[in-house]
Design an enzyme around this catalytic site. Structure first.
Site, PDB file in Angstrom:
ATOM      1  CD  GLU A 176      45.101  30.091  40.639  1.00 42.34           C
ATOM      2  OE1 GLU A 176      46.105  29.712  40.014  1.00 42.34           O
ATOM      3  OE2 GLU A 176      44.257  30.877  40.171  1.00 42.34           O
ATOM      4  CD  GLU A 291      41.284  35.660  41.369  1.00 42.07           C
ATOM      5  OE1 GLU A 291      41.488  35.270  40.205  1.00 42.07           O
ATOM      6  OE2 GLU A 291      42.121  35.544  42.283  1.00 42.07           O
TER       7      GLU A 291
HETATM    8  C1  XIL Z   1      45.850  37.337  36.289  1.00 42.96           C
HETATM    9  C2  XIL Z   1      45.949  38.797  35.853  1.00 42.96           C
HETATM   10  O1  XIL Z   1      44.657  39.340  35.706  1.00 42.96           O
HETATM   11  C3  XIL Z   1      46.701  38.882  34.549  1.00 42.96           C
HETATM   12  O2  XIL Z   1      46.911  40.243  34.187  1.00 42.96           O
HETATM   13  C4  XIL Z   1      48.060  38.174  34.675  1.00 42.96           C
HETATM   14  O3  XIL Z   1      48.708  38.164  33.424  1.00 42.96           O
HETATM   15  C5  XIL Z   1      47.879  36.753  35.166  1.00 42.96           C
HETATM   16  O4  XIL Z   1      47.131  36.768  36.367  1.00 42.96           O
HETATM   17  N1  XIL Z   1      43.792  33.724  39.221  1.00 42.96           N
HETATM   18  C6  XIL Z   1      44.348  34.660  40.035  1.00 42.96           C
HETATM   19  C7  XIL Z   1      44.736  35.989  39.499  1.00 42.96           C
HETATM   20  O5  XIL Z   1      44.432  34.432  41.263  1.00 42.96           O
HETATM   21  O6  XIL Z   1      45.847  36.523  40.166  1.00 42.96           O
HETATM   22  C8  XIL Z   1      44.985  35.929  38.015  1.00 42.96           C
HETATM   23  O7  XIL Z   1      45.220  37.252  37.555  1.00 42.96           O
HETATM   24  C9  XIL Z   1      43.828  35.278  37.322  1.00 42.96           C
HETATM   25  C10 XIL Z   1      43.645  33.856  37.786  1.00 42.96           C
END
Ligand code: XIL
Length: 382
Positions: A176, A291
């Site tokens: 990101e 994701e």
């Molecule tokens: C999220 C987790 O699922 C949560 O438990 C945490 O509080 C925040 O991060 N993009 C990503 C992930 O790359 O690492 C994130 O994961 C969600 C958004």
């Protein structure tokens, strides 16, 4: 004819239930079943073997609770949090005691026991990274020099790659780093603020990004290096991601792109996703959906539902079905090399706390009781 079709559909569903067997392809007559049959369900991992691994984001506790189910449905894992800097390397220093490998090791051990792959997530992110990484000798926030920050980054990356060598097949090296707005880079990231200038000849890419990939390549030339981000399948962010990918690939520093796939029902465009996969693949990169979840709320809608309305469930089912059709085609063409869900069931999704705290969402294929939702059948039958 209609009666015959639905009779045949029943037989197909019964076969699934009776044998629990994996079969794929050719079932275009069968509509996703609104009421999922009870009993054994086919394994997504088995169904998708010809295409790509099917992954899930987990924590060690979830594996304790739902281990057998997870091992039956998935053949790839990623740590939802346990490999992030704040958890795995919470305090300064590079002695073994400065790291907390316990939870991540438990996930990797589970994966090895069940013959699953592990994706590494992540080294560089603007969230879940401790303040000390950016503090200089005076202890003030963000007062570290670029050299100090990069030295910490190198230590961190090298230690993690060493620790998980041969067990983690790829890493989201940078996560990101692109902006959602008009700017190219996420300029409010502490990485950008402390180590975001660009060296001559690096086409404006912030140094911390190039360096992270160099450190990772040096630590293990065999592990696959990914850039991972959301909303990079369309708009200016797609163009920016493509440009970054081109630059890193030309330097020999990038192997793959992770399109996160945090989408909302009705707003995801499978053909845009296909175009993005094709475009990244055309650079010689592998592409993965890293994701995946499909919120039933539109972006910006902060209302809160107490149960999942049938019309939203139907839209979700349709979207999942259309997306996986594209995924299978892109997988068969060798362009898409993995699809990972961000969670296992609607009970463990992060979307129950994001972007609105404490509301319920239903973004995944399994309900809170591990029962397959209609969306599961849209993905499992085609
Ligand atoms: C999220 C987790 O699922 C949560 O438990 C945490 O509080 C925040 O991060 N993009 C990503 C992930 O790359 O690492 C994130 O994961 C969600 C958004």
């Amino acid at each position: 004819m209609r009666v015959l079709k639905s009779f045949l559909a029943e037989i197909v569903i019964l076969l699934f239930v009776a044998t629990g067997a994996a079969f794929a392809g050719g079932q275009t007559e069968v509509k996703p079943s609104p009421s999922a049959p009870s009993g054994p369900i086919p394994s997504l991992a088995a169904l998708y073997k010809p295409y790509f691994p099917i992954g899930a984001a987990v924590g060690d506790q979830l594996l304790d609770q739902e281990g057998p189910f997870i091992a039956s449905q998935f053949d790839s894992l990623v740590a939802a949090n346990d490999m992030k800097w704040a958890i795995i390397h919470p305090v300064p220093g590079n002695k073994p005691a400065d790291y907390n490998f316990a939870q991540a090791d438990a996930i990797v051990a589970f994966a090895q026991k069940h013959g699953m792959l592990v994706r590494g997530h992540n080294f560089v992110w603007h969230q879940q990274v401790p303040d000390w990484v950016f503090e200089g000798a005076d202890g003030r926030p963000l007062s570290a020099t670029k050299a100090e920050v990069l030295a910490r980054l190198k230590e961190h990356i090298t230690t993690l790659i060493d620790h998980f060598r041969g067990k983690v097949y790829c890493w989201d090296v940078v996560n990101e780093a692109l902006s959602d707005g008009d700017h190219v880079w996420r300029e409010d990231s502490p990485w950008y603020k402390t180590a975001g200038t660009s060296s001559k000849g690096d086409d404006g890419v912030p140094d911390y990004i190039i360096k992270a990939y160099e450190y990772a390549r040096q630590a293990d030339p065999n592990v696959k290096l990914f850039y991972n981000d959301y909303n990079i399948e369309s708009g200016p962010k797609f163009e920016h991601a493509l440009q970054l990918a081109r630059i890193l690939k030309a330097k020999g520093l990038l192997d793959g792109i992770g399109i996160q796939g945090h989408w909302q029902i009705q707003s995801v465009d499978p053909e845009a996703v296909r175009h993005a996969i094709d475009s990244f693949a055309a650079l010689g990169l592998q592409v993965q959906i890293t994701e995946l979840d499909l919120s039933v709320y539109r972006w910006g809608d902060d209302s809160s539902l107490s149960s999942l309305p049938a019309d939203r469930e139907a839209l979700q089912t349709k979207d999942y079905g259309e997306l996986f059709k594209v995924f299978r085609e892109e997988g068969a063409a060798g362009k898409l090399t993995g699809v990972t869900f961000w969670g296992v069931t609607d009970a463990d999704t992060w979307l129950n706390n994001f972007p609105v705290g404490g509301r319920t969402d239903w973004p995944l294929l399994f309900d809170a009781k591990l029962r397959p939702k209609p969306a599961f059948w849209a993905v499992a039958k085609w």
